[in-house]
Design an enzyme around this catalytic site. Sequence first.
Site: not given
Ligand code: ADP
Length: 149
Positions: A17, A41, A90, A127
Amino acid sequence: MKRAVFPGSFDPITLGHVDIINRALPLFNEIIIAIGTNSSKKYMFSLAQRISFIKKTYAGTKKIKVTSYQGLTIDFCKKNKIDFILRGLRNPADFEFEKAIAHTNRKLSKIETVFLLTSANTSYISSSIVRDILRHQGDVSMLVPKAVK
Ligand code: ADP
């Protein structure tokens, strides 16, 4: 004023992120990191903890605001005069999923989704993997910002 929202669960915020946020900073005047809350959730970290991790990570970065919201991201955008949704990509699975949402959001509003490809060195981070490691008392220090450690 170019304002973008970076929506997500951030349970917890990871270096993946952080990579997307840092690279998007020069593109926008303001980035609102918005934690979408879904009552059905189960999260590992409370909303207050997730907000606090992000605020600590970006303390002193004036362009970044942190908040939470319920409901549709496009409604949050309309209420807050935000024209862009920022998302990270990703892998092909992310692309397929995000494509359908972005098309739908464009159909329902004028809000554009801006995608950034993840950097090679953080593209494997998620995450959910961080949570798995934490559940087994593993070391996540290479995967998350200092505030989470
Ligand atoms: P969601 O539940 O909306 O997927 P996340 O917190 O998992 O929430 O992800 C939020 C955003 O961050 C999404 O656009 C996701 O693709 C991006 N994201 C998550 N992990 C990574 C990563 N390792 N590298 C780049 N972007 C990421």
